[in-house]
Motif scaffolding. Structure first.
Motif, short mmCIF file in Angstrom:
data_model
loop_
_atom_site.label_atom_id
_atom_site.label_comp_id
_atom_site.label_asym_id
_atom_site.label_seq_id
_atom_site.Cartn_x
_atom_site.Cartn_y
_atom_site.Cartn_z
N ALA A 54 0.13 -0.82 -0.33
CA ALA A 54 0.20 -0.36 0.33
C ALA A 54 1.27 1.16 0.04
O ALA A 54 0.58 1.98 -0.71
CB ALA A 54 -0.87 -0.28 1.06
N LEU A 55 1.95 1.58 1.08
CA LEU A 55 3.16 2.14 0.93
C LEU A 55 3.21 2.78 -0.69
O LEU A 55 3.29 4.51 -0.58
CB LEU A 55 3.63 2.62 2.48
N PRO A 56 4.16 1.66 -1.58
CA PRO A 56 4.59 2.16 -2.14
C PRO A 56 3.42 3.03 -3.30
O PRO A 56 4.21 3.84 -4.39
CB PRO A 56 5.11 1.05 -3.29
N PHE A 57 2.54 2.31 -3.04
CA PHE A 57 1.41 3.05 -4.06
C PHE A 57 0.77 3.91 -3.75
O PHE A 57 0.82 5.53 -5.32
CB PHE A 57 0.14 2.10 -4.21
N LEU A 58 0.66 4.82 -2.50
CA LEU A 58 0.72 6.21 -2.37
C LEU A 58 1.71 7.24 -2.60
O LEU A 58 1.29 8.37 -2.93
CB LEU A 58 -0.39 5.52 -0.81
N THR A 59 2.97 6.42 -2.29
CA THR A 59 4.05 6.93 -3.02
C THR A 59 3.71 7.35 -4.60
O THR A 59 3.96 8.62 -4.53
CB THR A 59 5.02 6.43 -2.73
N LYS A 60 3.52 6.58 -5.40
CA LYS A 60 3.46 6.43 -6.53
C LYS A 60 2.28 7.54 -6.85
O LYS A 60 2.16 8.16 -7.57
CB LYS A 60 2.58 5.35 -7.02
N VAL A 61 0.62 7.60 -6.41
CA VAL A 61 0.21 7.87 -6.46
C VAL A 61 0.58 10.19 -6.08
O VAL A 61 -0.04 10.97 -7.45
CB VAL A 61 -1.42 8.07 -5.64
N ALA A 62 0.88 9.74 -5.06
CA ALA A 62 1.57 11.16 -4.84
C ALA A 62 2.36 11.93 -5.54
O ALA A 62 2.68 12.90 -6.38
CB ALA A 62 2.05 11.47 -3.11
N ALA A 63 3.29 11.62 -6.42
CA ALA A 63 3.92 11.24 -7.69
C ALA A 63 3.85 12.06 -8.41
O ALA A 63 3.98 12.85 -8.85
CB ALA A 63 5.29 10.59 -7.43
N TYR A 218 2.24 5.96 8.57
CA TYR A 218 3.05 5.23 7.77
C TYR A 218 2.80 5.56 6.56
O TYR A 218 3.01 6.09 4.91
CB TYR A 218 2.94 3.95 7.95
N PHE A 219 1.42 6.02 6.18
CA PHE A 219 0.38 7.06 5.53
C PHE A 219 1.35 8.20 4.62
O PHE A 219 1.38 8.42 3.53
CB PHE A 219 -1.16 6.44 5.10
N THR A 220 1.27 8.70 5.88
CA THR A 220 1.09 10.51 5.28
C THR A 220 2.33 10.42 5.08
O THR A 220 2.92 11.34 4.08
CB THR A 220 1.07 11.22 7.56
N ALA A 221 3.79 8.92 5.12
CA ALA A 221 4.97 9.41 5.07
C ALA A 221 5.07 9.41 3.43
O ALA A 221 6.48 9.53 3.20
CB ALA A 221 5.88 8.16 5.66
N ALA A 222 4.90 8.07 3.30
CA ALA A 222 4.25 7.81 1.76
C ALA A 222 4.11 8.86 0.86
O ALA A 222 4.46 9.25 -0.36
CB ALA A 222 3.76 6.51 1.37
N VAL A 223 2.83 9.10 1.67
CA VAL A 223 2.36 10.70 0.31
C VAL A 223 3.16 11.83 0.36
O VAL A 223 4.05 12.27 -0.57
CB VAL A 223 1.30 10.78 1.34
N ARG A 224 3.67 11.91 1.80
CA ARG A 224 5.45 13.37 1.49
C ARG A 224 6.41 13.06 0.39
O ARG A 224 6.47 13.74 0.53
CB ARG A 224 5.59 13.07 2.99
N GLU A 225 6.75 11.87 0.90
CA GLU A 225 7.79 10.67 -0.03
C GLU A 225 7.31 11.49 -1.49
O GLU A 225 7.71 11.53 -2.37
CB GLU A 225 7.76 9.82 -0.12
N GLY A 226 6.31 11.13 -1.72
CA GLY A 226 5.87 11.08 -3.49
C GLY A 226 5.48 12.17 -3.45
O GLY A 226 6.17 12.91 -4.80
N ALA A 227 5.25 13.50 -2.79
CA ALA A 227 4.06 15.21 -3.00
C ALA A 227 6.28 15.11 -3.28
O ALA A 227 6.40 16.28 -4.35
CB ALA A 227 3.89 15.49 -1.95
N GLY A 228 7.15 14.89 -2.42
CA GLY A 228 8.39 15.74 -2.17
C GLY A 228 9.52 14.94 -3.84
O GLY A 228 9.65 16.32 -4.50
#
Length: 235
Positions: A54-63, A218-228
């Motif tokens: 789930a976390l890499p998926f959320l990173t990908k969405v935010a990215a 965890y979810f927000t860390a993944a989103v933050r990484e993608g947004a960055g």
């Protein structure tokens, strides 16, 4: 750098505590480790596996520049869900899921436009110039009411890239609307819920504040990484 999940942290936060065995959903069987004093214990290895997908998926969405909508309307979760979403500048629904929030785009857009207009006129002093104190107070009450319903999504344009739900039973309507629109759902699924309702299953206790907070971290860390990543690419 991918978000690292620590199983010890999950254990300390009580993410493994499920519901009474009498309230279980049979489809959760693969995610249950054992029984203890008439309650199910969630297999935290499965929780880690769920987060690892789930976390890499959320990173990908935010990215990709798309928004992740955080949903949590149950009383004990709504404040921390809102804080989590705001910490990464993402939309949220924490008061009540208004029917059609995702599927009835025209009505929701009309309401959020009205909210933006009223807030703008209130901030500029336009309402104060044109109306008496009682009327201005009524406008403020209308703003407050609209913010309660739509404040968390007033800056959301178009469909979110994903939704995160911390209780799949409480917010079943949000999941139904996401399904209708083909929006992937990341869900925290306790032992009394149907995991097949969501696309990314994160088995875990959906009642304990500490556990919900850790999963949101965890979810927000993944989103933050993608947004960055998205910001870096914009440059």
């Amino acid at each position: 750098m991918a978000v690292t999940v620590d199983i010890k942290d999950l254990l300390e936060a009580g993410v493994h505590f499920g519901h009474k065995t009498s309230r279980w959903h049979p489809k959760m069987a693969p995610y249950i480790h054992s029984k203890r004093q008439e309650s199910h214990i969630i297999d935290l290895v499965k929780t880690v596996e769920g987060l690892d997908v789930a976390l890499p998926f959320l990173t990908k969405v935010a990215a990709s520049g798309k928004k992740v909508l955080f949903v949590g309307t149950k009383k004990q979760a709504k404040d921390i869900v809102r804080a989590a979403a705001e910490s990464v500048n993402q939309p949220f629904v924490t008061e009540r899921w208004v029917g059609g929030m995702l599927t009835n785009v025209a009505t929701v857009a009309q309401q959020t436009k009205k909210l933006h207009d009223l807030e703008s006129r209130m901030a500029s002093g336009d309402l104060e110039k044109r109306y008496n104190k009682l009327e201005v107070q009524r406008f403020q009450e209308e703003i407050d009411e609209l913010n309660l319903k739509y404040g968390g999504i007033k800056d959301l344009s178009g469909k979110p890239g994903a939704i995160v739900v911390v209780d799949v039973l409480t917010d079943a309507n949000a999941i139904k609307e996401a399904k209708t629109l083909g929006i992937p759902v990341v869900g925290v699924v306790d032992t009394n819920a149907d995991p097949s309702l969501v696309d990314y299953v994160v088995p875990g206790n959906d009642d304990a504040i500490k556990g919900i907070q850790l999963l949101l971290d965890y979810f927000t860390a993944a989103v933050r990484e993608g947004a960055g990543t998205a910001k870096t690419e914009e440059k």
